[in-house]
Design a protein around this motif. Structure first.
Motif, PDB file in Angstrom:
ATOM      1  N   LYS A 316      -0.604 -12.366   1.514  1.00  0.00           N
ATOM      2  CA  LYS A 316      -0.961 -13.633   2.169  1.00  0.00           C
ATOM      3  C   LYS A 316      -1.787 -14.510   1.236  1.00  0.00           C
ATOM      4  CE  LYS A 316      -0.826 -12.250   7.050  1.00  0.00           C
ATOM      5  NZ  LYS A 316      -1.625 -12.024   8.288  1.00  0.00           N
ATOM      6  N   PHE A 317      -2.724 -13.909   0.530  1.00  0.00           N
ATOM      7  CA  PHE A 317      -3.559 -14.678  -0.393  1.00  0.00           C
ATOM      8  C   PHE A 317      -2.707 -15.251  -1.523  1.00  0.00           C
ATOM      9  CE2 PHE A 317      -7.534 -14.511  -3.318  1.00  0.00           C
ATOM     10  CZ  PHE A 317      -7.719 -15.875  -3.137  1.00  0.00           C
ATOM     11  N   ALA A 318      -1.775 -14.448  -2.046  1.00  0.00           N
ATOM     12  CA  ALA A 318      -0.897 -14.920  -3.122  1.00  0.00           C
ATOM     13  C   ALA A 318      -0.050 -16.102  -2.659  1.00  0.00           C
ATOM     14  CB  ALA A 318       0.003 -13.780  -3.598  1.00  0.00           C
ATOM     15  N   LEU A 319       0.462 -16.030  -1.437  1.00  0.00           N
ATOM     16  CA  LEU A 319       1.260 -17.136  -0.892  1.00  0.00           C
ATOM     17  C   LEU A 319       0.414 -18.396  -0.745  1.00  0.00           C
ATOM     18  CD1 LEU A 319       3.781 -18.370   0.410  1.00  0.00           C
ATOM     19  CD2 LEU A 319       3.068 -17.340   2.586  1.00  0.00           C
ATOM     20  N   GLU A 320      -0.811 -18.257  -0.270  1.00  0.00           N
ATOM     21  CA  GLU A 320      -1.689 -19.418  -0.114  1.00  0.00           C
ATOM     22  C   GLU A 320      -1.915 -20.132  -1.449  1.00  0.00           C
ATOM     23  OE1 GLU A 320      -5.278 -18.013   1.628  1.00  0.00           O
ATOM     24  OE2 GLU A 320      -4.352 -17.482   3.547  1.00  0.00           O
ATOM     25  N   ILE A 321      -2.132 -19.351  -2.503  1.00  0.00           N
ATOM     26  CA  ILE A 321      -2.357 -19.956  -3.820  1.00  0.00           C
ATOM     27  C   ILE A 321      -1.107 -20.702  -4.281  1.00  0.00           C
ATOM     28  CG2 ILE A 321      -2.850 -19.474  -6.253  1.00  0.00           C
ATOM     29  CD1 ILE A 321      -4.354 -16.948  -5.296  1.00  0.00           C
ATOM     30  N   ARG A 322       0.046 -20.061  -4.135  1.00  0.00           N
ATOM     31  CA  ARG A 322       1.287 -20.709  -4.590  1.00  0.00           C
ATOM     32  C   ARG A 322       1.589 -21.966  -3.795  1.00  0.00           C
ATOM     33  NH1 ARG A 322       5.848 -16.399  -6.760  1.00  0.00           N
ATOM     34  NH2 ARG A 322       4.625 -15.751  -8.588  1.00  0.00           N
ATOM     35  N   GLU A 323       1.376 -21.941  -2.495  1.00  0.00           N
ATOM     36  CA  GLU A 323       1.638 -23.145  -1.695  1.00  0.00           C
ATOM     37  C   GLU A 323       0.686 -24.274  -2.070  1.00  0.00           C
ATOM     38  OE1 GLU A 323       3.729 -22.025   2.493  1.00  0.00           O
ATOM     39  OE2 GLU A 323       1.555 -21.804   2.433  1.00  0.00           O
ATOM     40  N   ALA A 324      -0.568 -23.931  -2.404  1.00  0.00           N
ATOM     41  CA  ALA A 324      -1.533 -24.956  -2.793  1.00  0.00           C
ATOM     42  C   ALA A 324      -1.128 -25.640  -4.090  1.00  0.00           C
ATOM     43  CB  ALA A 324      -2.923 -24.338  -2.932  1.00  0.00           C
ATOM     44  N   ILE A 325      -0.450 -24.913  -4.965  1.00  0.00           N
ATOM     45  CA  ILE A 325      -0.058 -25.469  -6.265  1.00  0.00           C
ATOM     46  C   ILE A 325       1.343 -26.059  -6.227  1.00  0.00           C
ATOM     47  CG2 ILE A 325       0.348 -24.933  -8.708  1.00  0.00           C
ATOM     48  CD1 ILE A 325      -1.704 -22.640  -8.347  1.00  0.00           C
ATOM     49  N   LEU A 332       9.113 -20.272  -6.512  1.00  0.00           N
ATOM     50  CA  LEU A 332       7.958 -19.368  -6.570  1.00  0.00           C
ATOM     51  C   LEU A 332       7.344 -19.176  -5.186  1.00  0.00           C
ATOM     52  CD1 LEU A 332       6.368 -20.810  -9.829  1.00  0.00           C
ATOM     53  CD2 LEU A 332       7.527 -18.604  -9.593  1.00  0.00           C
ATOM     54  N   VAL A 333       7.357 -20.216  -4.390  1.00  0.00           N
ATOM     55  CA  VAL A 333       6.859 -20.119  -3.017  1.00  0.00           C
ATOM     56  C   VAL A 333       7.819 -19.281  -2.164  1.00  0.00           C
ATOM     57  CG1 VAL A 333       6.280 -21.439  -0.936  1.00  0.00           C
ATOM     58  CG2 VAL A 333       5.617 -22.292  -3.195  1.00  0.00           C
ATOM     59  N   ALA A 334       9.118 -19.483  -2.368  1.00  0.00           N
ATOM     60  CA  ALA A 334      10.113 -18.702  -1.621  1.00  0.00           C
ATOM     61  C   ALA A 334       9.961 -17.208  -1.889  1.00  0.00           C
ATOM     62  CB  ALA A 334      11.522 -19.164  -1.997  1.00  0.00           C
ATOM     63  N   ILE A 335       9.743 -16.844  -3.134  1.00  0.00           N
ATOM     64  CA  ILE A 335       9.577 -15.432  -3.493  1.00  0.00           C
ATOM     65  C   ILE A 335       8.354 -14.843  -2.798  1.00  0.00           C
ATOM     66  CG2 ILE A 335       9.031 -13.880  -5.417  1.00  0.00           C
ATOM     67  CD1 ILE A 335      10.755 -15.822  -7.162  1.00  0.00           C
ATOM     68  N   ALA A 336       7.256 -15.619  -2.756  1.00  0.00           N
ATOM     69  CA  ALA A 336       6.049 -15.138  -2.081  1.00  0.00           C
ATOM     70  C   ALA A 336       6.284 -14.969  -0.584  1.00  0.00           C
ATOM     71  CB  ALA A 336       4.891 -16.098  -2.338  1.00  0.00           C
ATOM     72  N   HIS A 360       8.454 -15.801   7.871  1.00  0.00           N
ATOM     73  CA  HIS A 360       8.379 -15.877   6.413  1.00  0.00           C
ATOM     74  C   HIS A 360       9.738 -15.591   5.762  1.00  0.00           C
ATOM     75  CE1 HIS A 360       4.111 -16.625   6.063  1.00  0.00           C
ATOM     76  NE2 HIS A 360       3.874 -15.700   6.966  1.00  0.00           N
ATOM     77  N   ALA A 361      10.516 -14.682   6.347  1.00  0.00           N
ATOM     78  CA  ALA A 361      11.864 -14.459   5.824  1.00  0.00           C
ATOM     79  C   ALA A 361      12.719 -15.712   5.990  1.00  0.00           C
ATOM     80  CB  ALA A 361      12.510 -13.274   6.541  1.00  0.00           C
ATOM     81  N   GLY A 362      12.566 -16.373   7.127  1.00  0.00           N
ATOM     82  CA  GLY A 362      13.306 -17.609   7.359  1.00  0.00           C
ATOM     83  C   GLY A 362      12.924 -18.705   6.386  1.00  0.00           C
ATOM     84  N   LYS A 363      11.619 -18.820   6.077  1.00  0.00           N
ATOM     85  CA  LYS A 363      11.169 -19.823   5.110  1.00  0.00           C
ATOM     86  C   LYS A 363      11.739 -19.536   3.725  1.00  0.00           C
ATOM     87  CE  LYS A 363       8.888 -22.807   5.590  1.00  0.00           C
ATOM     88  NZ  LYS A 363       9.214 -24.206   5.961  1.00  0.00           N
ATOM     89  N   ALA A 364      11.766 -18.257   3.342  1.00  0.00           N
ATOM     90  CA  ALA A 364      12.313 -17.895   2.030  1.00  0.00           C
ATOM     91  C   ALA A 364      13.777 -18.301   1.930  1.00  0.00           C
ATOM     92  CB  ALA A 364      12.157 -16.397   1.793  1.00  0.00           C
ATOM     93  N   ILE A 365      14.557 -18.006   2.967  1.00  0.00           N
ATOM     94  CA  ILE A 365      15.978 -18.354   2.967  1.00  0.00           C
ATOM     95  C   ILE A 365      16.159 -19.871   2.971  1.00  0.00           C
ATOM     96  CG2 ILE A 365      18.100 -18.292   4.337  1.00  0.00           C
ATOM     97  CD1 ILE A 365      17.408 -15.468   5.146  1.00  0.00           C
ATOM     98  N   GLU A 366      15.351 -20.575   3.751  1.00  0.00           N
ATOM     99  CA  GLU A 366      15.446 -22.034   3.831  1.00  0.00           C
ATOM    100  C   GLU A 366      15.235 -22.669   2.454  1.00  0.00           C
ATOM    101  OE1 GLU A 366      12.746 -25.713   5.583  1.00  0.00           O
ATOM    102  OE2 GLU A 366      12.627 -23.747   6.559  1.00  0.00           O
ATOM    103  N   ILE A 367      14.224 -22.212   1.743  1.00  0.00           N
ATOM    104  CA  ILE A 367      13.933 -22.774   0.416  1.00  0.00           C
ATOM    105  C   ILE A 367      15.046 -22.421  -0.570  1.00  0.00           C
ATOM    106  CG2 ILE A 367      12.330 -22.720  -1.531  1.00  0.00           C
ATOM    107  CD1 ILE A 367      10.097 -22.076   0.550  1.00  0.00           C
ATOM    108  N   MET A 368      15.432 -21.141  -0.586  1.00  0.00           N
ATOM    109  CA  MET A 368      16.448 -20.711  -1.548  1.00  0.00           C
ATOM    110  C   MET A 368      17.794 -21.361  -1.285  1.00  0.00           C
ATOM    111  SD  MET A 368      15.644 -16.697  -2.289  1.00  0.00           S
ATOM    112  CE  MET A 368      14.075 -16.181  -2.987  1.00  0.00           C
ATOM    113  N   ASP A 369      18.139 -21.564  -0.018  1.00  0.00           N
ATOM    114  CA  ASP A 369      19.401 -22.236   0.305  1.00  0.00           C
ATOM    115  C   ASP A 369      19.457 -23.646  -0.281  1.00  0.00           C
ATOM    116  OD1 ASP A 369      20.740 -20.232   1.607  1.00  0.00           O
ATOM    117  OD2 ASP A 369      20.091 -20.830   3.625  1.00  0.00           O
TER     118      ASP A 369
END
Length: 582
Positions: A316-325, A332-336, A360-369
């Protein structure tokens, strides 16, 4: 009575420099022709002010100019802000990365016959390609670095050009491996190996290749060739020196840790990944993309080491950092998102509450699609995670308006798509392909297609045993799933009993008596002994489950927080000495 005075609002006082930047940014077009005389850092601050004012079209035109952007790459202490500006432009629909890649191609064509200019353009390509890769735009990074590589190899054979070629291969391999461009990555790997041999044959055997060898390891790790990944990570560790940059030390430590995890050498993995976390935090602080990269690997270690709750916190912390950047629409956000989704799936497996994991799985697929071609291999893993979650939701369909059959069919479609992608990218004899067979086996068991389920499980076990050996964690996992099929659906109790014993033996050897996965094997044995009316055995494993539960509670209570906020990194020579002494 004294009159009450309303408290005055306190506004932060801006410095004269900040006010000047705001004033010049306000009249940017007027002052633009004078920017050439200003230091790069001041110009950067002007662009950052424009970004804060959402004047993105103006910045986009500026950053599409390779000369301008190359100056911004020199401002190394503002890397996070540069990444944020760049992602804001991409989110705004301005394909700055593509414009820069085209400009670099043109520059390369113009300097092929100019030896002095060629080296300057090579160095620019290394910086630009590295930045684009760091920003998560791997296709454009590869394009820049391929052009850069052509300039390197067209030079005369000498020490300087070989070193430039290796630097280019290092960055190019990173982009290609991260994007799973395996065929191109294999060519880059071969070029790098040949170039290293040239250096050695010319008597330059003291050159340090720690960073390059770590990228070799990454390539084989992503291809699930774990023995070769481990071998190259060991070679990288051997070349770690105190004089190397913190970035190289961190990259080598984290990749060697990942290689140790998949080889089930958890003590070694824990030593390396924790030192990588401490070093990244000390050098780059906790809002930097390098820190988020290390946290994702640390989360992977914790998840595999059965510290599931801590793993979720770290992800969760790693995802927060990536989304902030990197905002919301970046690979990179999709992978997190994907890695957090799987950790949440494991964490909530016994509770059946998969809402967060599904999100979170849905968000990853949405971004990658949106960012990947339709048949890209990176979608396989994300589809697998989403399918696993849908299957569990289907089996507890009181939580969803969709029917169990609908959800299971959706899950099957995702699993079959993921399997096809894996077979195309990796071939039949690969750990990733085997995992997809195993997942289909579990799904077909839920769909009551027991013959198909058995066939899938047997395929998974066969591939895993051939590639990983008879006592690997992945083998134990598939054996336990086949045991469940035989036990609960096919009534082959003696076959199930043998498989449970084997699964338990693997778990105890790798993780000890408090391992979370033992619960399902103990419950399975209790069920089959009850069905076979073997009361003594039933009570034996009833007691084993009770003892396990006590040990598990103690294990969870005794877990330290995932990140020790006070520990500083050890000297790198002490870390490697401790590693090789294990």
């Amino acid at each position: 009575m004294a009159e009450r005075v309303a408290p005055s609002r306190v506004f932060p006082t801006k410095s004269l420099y900040e006010l000047s930047v705001i004033a010049v940014a306000d009249k940017f077009i007027t002052f633009k022709k004078h920017l050439f005389y200003l230091p790069e850092k001041v110009v950067f601050d002007l662009y950052y002010q424009l970004c804060k004012e959402k004047r993105l079209c103006l910045i986009g035109m500026e950053f599409s100019d390779l000369k301008t952007f190359s100056l911004m790459l020199k401002v190394t202490n503002r890397r996070i802000h540069l990444l944020q500006i760049f992602q804001a432009l991409m989110d705004h629909g301005m394909r700055v990365c593509n414009e820069l890649a085209i400009c670099y191609d043109v520059c390369c064509l113009g300097v092929r016959e100019n030896k002095n200019a060629r080296e300057k353009i090579i160095n620019l390509g290394l910086k630009l390609g590295g930045f684009l890769s760091e920003a998560g735009w791997y296709v454009e990074s590869e394009r820049v670095l391929l052009a850069c590589k052509e300039l390197c190899v067209s030079e005369e054979e000498n020490l300087q050009n070989w070193c430039l070629t290796l630097d280019c291969c290092h960055k190019l391999l990173h982009a290609q491996a991260a994007y799973c461009a395996f065929r191109a990555a294999a060519e880059t790997y071969q070029l790098a190996v040949r170039t290293v041999d040239k250096l050695k044959n010319a008597g330059h055997s003291n050159a340090n290749h720690a960073a390059l060898y770590a990228e070799f390891s990454v390539l084989f790790y992503i291809r699930s060739e774990y023995d070769r990944a481990y071998m190259w990570s060991i070679e990288a560790l051997k070349q770690l020196k105190p004089s190397l940059s913190a970035r190289i030390k961190i990259d080598v430590l984290r990749q060697a840790a990942m290689s140790c995890v998949v080889k089930r050498e958890f003590q070694k993995a824990g030593l390396l990944i924790k030192q990588a976390v401490y070093l990244a935090r000390e050098v780059f602080e906790t809002d930097h993309p390098i820190y988020s990269d290390v946290l994702l690997d640390y989360g992977f270690y914790l998840l595999n080491y059965d510290s599931i709750n801590n793993s979720v916190q770290v992800y969760k912390f790693a995802l927060e950092i990536r989304e902030a950047i990197f905002g919301k629409m970046n690979l990179l956000v999709a992978i997190a998102h994907e890695e957090l989704a799987y950790a949440l799936y494991v964490h909530e497996y016994s509770s059946g509450k998969f809402e967060q994991a599904s999100y979170h799985a849905g968000k990853a697929i949405e971004i990658m699609d949106k960012l990947l071609p339709v048949e890209h291999i990176m979608l396989a893993s994300t589809k697998r995670v989403k399918a696993l979650i849908l299957e569990e939701i289907a089996l507890d369909n009181e939580r969803t308006p969709l029917s169990e059959q609908d959800l299971l069919l959706k899950s099957e479609g995702l699993h079959l798509s993921a399997l096809q992608l894996a077979r195309t990218a990796f071939g039949e004899k690969n750990v990733q392909t085997a995992k997809h067979y195993g997942n289909l086996g579990r799904l077909y068991q839920s769909m009551r297609k027991f013959s198909e389920a058995e066939n899938m499980h047997l395929k998974a076990i066969s591939i895993k045993e051939e590639l990983l050996g008879l006592e690997d964690y992945e083998v134990g996992l598939s054996i336990g799933h086949l045991a469940s099929l035989y036990n609960f659906h096919m009534h082959r109790y003696r076959d199930a009993e043998k498989l449970y014993f084997r699964s338990i033996a693997i778990s105890l050897k790798l993780f000890g008596q408090s391992y979370s996965g033992l619960e399902y094997d103990y419950r399975g044995l209790m069920h089959l002994y009850m069905k076979m009316d073997e009361q003594d055995k039933f009570y034996e494993y009833t007691n084993a489950l009770a003892e396990w539960r006590e040990l598990r509670d103690k294990h969870v209570e005794s877990e330290d927080p995932p990140i020790d906020l006070h520990t500083r990194p050890q000297p790198i020579e002490d870390v490697t000495s401790a590693f090789f002494a294990m």
